[in-house]
Design a protein around this motif. Structure first.
Motif, PDB file in Angstrom:
ATOM      1  N   ARG A  79      14.992 -35.978 -22.315  1.00 25.95           N
ATOM      2  CA  ARG A  79      15.389 -35.538 -23.650  1.00 25.95           C
ATOM      3  C   ARG A  79      16.354 -34.358 -23.584  1.00 25.95           C
ATOM      4  N   LEU A  80      16.049 -33.370 -22.749  1.00 22.64           N
ATOM      5  CA  LEU A  80      16.917 -32.198 -22.653  1.00 22.64           C
ATOM      6  C   LEU A  80      18.243 -32.521 -21.963  1.00 22.64           C
ATOM      7  N   ALA A  81      18.230 -33.450 -21.021  1.00 19.87           N
ATOM      8  CA  ALA A  81      19.485 -33.871 -20.384  1.00 19.87           C
ATOM      9  C   ALA A  81      20.369 -34.600 -21.401  1.00 19.87           C
ATOM     10  N   LEU A  82      19.758 -35.468 -22.205  1.00 16.36           N
ATOM     11  CA  LEU A  82      20.531 -36.150 -23.248  1.00 16.36           C
ATOM     12  C   LEU A  82      21.076 -35.156 -24.274  1.00 16.36           C
ATOM     13  N   VAL A 109      24.582 -42.227 -17.173  1.00 19.75           N
ATOM     14  CA  VAL A 109      23.240 -42.041 -17.733  1.00 19.75           C
ATOM     15  C   VAL A 109      22.476 -43.366 -17.721  1.00 19.75           C
ATOM     16  N   LEU A 110      23.126 -44.435 -18.143  1.00 21.83           N
ATOM     17  CA  LEU A 110      22.464 -45.738 -18.164  1.00 21.83           C
ATOM     18  C   LEU A 110      22.036 -46.185 -16.769  1.00 21.83           C
ATOM     19  N   VAL A 111      22.946 -46.087 -15.816  1.00 20.89           N
ATOM     20  CA  VAL A 111      22.625 -46.509 -14.450  1.00 20.89           C
ATOM     21  C   VAL A 111      21.504 -45.649 -13.883  1.00 20.89           C
ATOM     22  N   TRP A 112      21.613 -44.352 -14.074  1.00 23.96           N
ATOM     23  CA  TRP A 112      20.604 -43.457 -13.498  1.00 23.96           C
ATOM     24  C   TRP A 112      19.220 -43.729 -14.090  1.00 23.96           C
ATOM     25  N   LEU A 113      19.150 -43.771 -15.411  1.00 20.61           N
ATOM     26  CA  LEU A 113      17.842 -43.950 -16.042  1.00 20.61           C
ATOM     27  C   LEU A 113      17.262 -45.341 -15.782  1.00 20.61           C
ATOM     28  N   TYR A 114      18.105 -46.359 -15.732  1.00 21.64           N
ATOM     29  CA  TYR A 114      17.602 -47.709 -15.506  1.00 21.64           C
ATOM     30  C   TYR A 114      17.261 -47.925 -14.032  1.00 21.64           C
ATOM     31  N   ALA A 115      18.210 -47.671 -13.158  1.00 22.93           N
ATOM     32  CA  ALA A 115      18.046 -48.010 -11.742  1.00 22.93           C
ATOM     33  C   ALA A 115      17.187 -47.017 -10.978  1.00 22.93           C
ATOM     34  N   VAL A 116      17.308 -45.755 -11.298  1.00 22.50           N
ATOM     35  CA  VAL A 116      16.605 -44.738 -10.514  1.00 22.50           C
ATOM     36  C   VAL A 116      15.291 -44.326 -11.172  1.00 22.50           C
ATOM     37  N   GLU A 117      15.308 -44.132 -12.474  1.00 17.85           N
ATOM     38  CA  GLU A 117      14.116 -43.634 -13.161  1.00 17.85           C
ATOM     39  C   GLU A 117      13.238 -44.731 -13.742  1.00 17.85           C
ATOM     40  N   GLY A 118      13.724 -45.965 -13.766  1.00 16.82           N
ATOM     41  CA  GLY A 118      12.877 -47.079 -14.163  1.00 16.82           C
ATOM     42  C   GLY A 118      12.756 -47.343 -15.660  1.00 16.82           C
ATOM     43  N   TYR A 119      13.661 -46.819 -16.465  1.00 16.95           N
ATOM     44  CA  TYR A 119      13.631 -47.106 -17.899  1.00 16.95           C
ATOM     45  C   TYR A 119      14.100 -48.537 -18.142  1.00 16.95           C
ATOM     46  N   SER A 120      13.578 -49.159 -19.185  1.00 16.33           N
ATOM     47  CA  SER A 120      14.016 -50.509 -19.546  1.00 16.33           C
ATOM     48  C   SER A 120      15.248 -50.408 -20.446  1.00 16.33           C
ATOM     49  N   HIS A 121      15.945 -51.543 -20.613  1.00 18.74           N
ATOM     50  CA  HIS A 121      17.108 -51.558 -21.508  1.00 18.74           C
ATOM     51  C   HIS A 121      16.677 -51.214 -22.935  1.00 18.74           C
ATOM     52  N   GLN A 122      15.509 -51.697 -23.326  1.00 23.63           N
ATOM     53  CA  GLN A 122      15.012 -51.411 -24.672  1.00 23.63           C
ATOM     54  C   GLN A 122      14.744 -49.913 -24.841  1.00 23.63           C
ATOM     55  N   GLN A 123      14.118 -49.297 -23.858  1.00 23.84           N
ATOM     56  CA  GLN A 123      13.859 -47.856 -23.934  1.00 23.84           C
ATOM     57  C   GLN A 123      15.166 -47.068 -23.987  1.00 23.84           C
ATOM     58  N   LEU A 124      16.143 -47.500 -23.208  1.00 23.91           N
ATOM     59  CA  LEU A 124      17.442 -46.826 -23.211  1.00 23.91           C
ATOM     60  C   LEU A 124      18.139 -46.975 -24.558  1.00 23.91           C
ATOM     61  N   GLU A 165      16.730 -47.224 -27.445  1.00 26.14           N
ATOM     62  CA  GLU A 165      16.079 -46.287 -28.371  1.00 26.14           C
ATOM     63  C   GLU A 165      16.489 -44.850 -28.092  1.00 26.14           C
ATOM     64  N   LEU A 166      16.498 -44.465 -26.816  1.00 23.60           N
ATOM     65  CA  LEU A 166      16.868 -43.093 -26.450  1.00 23.60           C
ATOM     66  C   LEU A 166      18.289 -42.744 -26.852  1.00 23.60           C
ATOM     67  N   LEU A 167      19.205 -43.696 -26.630  1.00 26.45           N
ATOM     68  CA  LEU A 167      20.628 -43.435 -26.855  1.00 26.45           C
ATOM     69  C   LEU A 167      21.102 -43.880 -28.238  1.00 26.45           C
ATOM     70  N   GLN A 168      20.189 -44.436 -29.002  1.00 23.48           N
ATOM     71  CA  GLN A 168      20.483 -44.904 -30.351  1.00 23.48           C
ATOM     72  C   GLN A 168      21.635 -45.921 -30.351  1.00 23.48           C
ATOM     73  N   LEU A 169      21.474 -46.915 -29.456  1.00 23.09           N
ATOM     74  CA  LEU A 169      22.420 -48.012 -29.330  1.00 23.09           C
ATOM     75  C   LEU A 169      21.646 -49.318 -29.429  1.00 23.09           C
ATOM     76  N   GLN A 227      21.748 -54.855 -26.706  1.00 18.47           N
ATOM     77  CA  GLN A 227      22.866 -55.639 -26.181  1.00 18.47           C
ATOM     78  C   GLN A 227      23.981 -54.709 -25.684  1.00 18.47           C
ATOM     79  N   ASN A 228      24.256 -53.651 -26.430  1.00 18.12           N
ATOM     80  CA  ASN A 228      25.280 -52.689 -26.030  1.00 18.12           C
ATOM     81  C   ASN A 228      24.881 -52.002 -24.722  1.00 18.12           C
ATOM     82  N   VAL A 229      23.619 -51.639 -24.602  1.00 19.56           N
ATOM     83  CA  VAL A 229      23.127 -51.001 -23.377  1.00 19.56           C
ATOM     84  C   VAL A 229      23.304 -51.942 -22.193  1.00 19.56           C
TER      85      VAL A 229
END
Length: 185
Positions: free
Chosen positions: A85-88, A139-154, A156-160, A163-165
């Motif tokens: 959250r603080l990084a975003l 941010v997308l690559v890091w959170l998805y590939a390294v931190e394990g977030y799903s596309h759906q979670q991303l 919501e986090l990025l307000q996109l 499909q765009n994610v």
């Protein structure tokens, strides 16, 4: 969570002592999670220096809020969410500042995706590698590939949209795979 980084177990008595503000426990809490927070921040912000600065801010905020944690065993997940959250927020603020200063003056196979991610995690100079990506892609690559977030979670986090994610993620991996094949990274 895994047995490393934010998922590495920490003794509940350390958390409880840190919640009471005991200096030794706060130091142990910091030592336990500092590398995971720094890795996440540096990866998202694209700079080890910015990552170190944000890591300090995150722990200041975490120490101030630690007493409010009701489930000490979930503290790793809580700290990870706080860090993301603080990084975003930092990235959004950076984008707003960039916009103000500006005013003043793809198809890739699943196998190729996995290959790009594998190469990314094996290389030592991740900061240099991720620099070829846009801020959003990094941010997308890091959170998805390294931190394990799903596309759906991303999404919501990025307000996109999800499909765009997915589309931005594919483009980022295409860019990384191309650069890796050409030996530019």
């Amino acid at each position: 969570m895994s047995a490393h980084g934010f998922g590495r177990p920490i003794a509940p008595e350390i958390i409880k002592a840190a919640q009471r503000g005991q200096p030794d426990a706060l130091k142990r809490f910091y030592s336990h999670f500092a590398d995971a927070v720094l890795r996440l921040c540096s990866g998202m912000l694209g700079s080890a220096e910015d990552g170190r600065d944000l890591t300090q801010d995150i722990f200041i905020k975490a120490f101030a809020c630690l007493a409010d944690i009701k489930q000490p065993l979930a503290v790793g997940g809580w700290l990870k969410q706080l860090s993301v959250r603080l990084a975003l927020d930092t990235l959004r603020q950076r984008n707003r500042q960039q916009q103000l200063s500006d005013d003043e003056s793809d198809n890739i196979s699943d196998q190729s995706w996995n290959s790009a991610i594998d190469s990314l995690t094996r290389l030592d100079d991740v900061e240099r590698i991720m620099a070829v990506l846009s801020e959003q892609q990094r941010v997308l690559v890091w959170l998805y590939a390294v931190e394990g977030y799903s596309h759906q979670q991303l999404a919501e986090l990025l307000q996109l949209s999800e499909q765009n994610v997915r589309q931005q993620y594919r483009r980022a991996l295409t860019k990384l795979a191309t650069q890796l094949k050409q030996g530019e990274l």
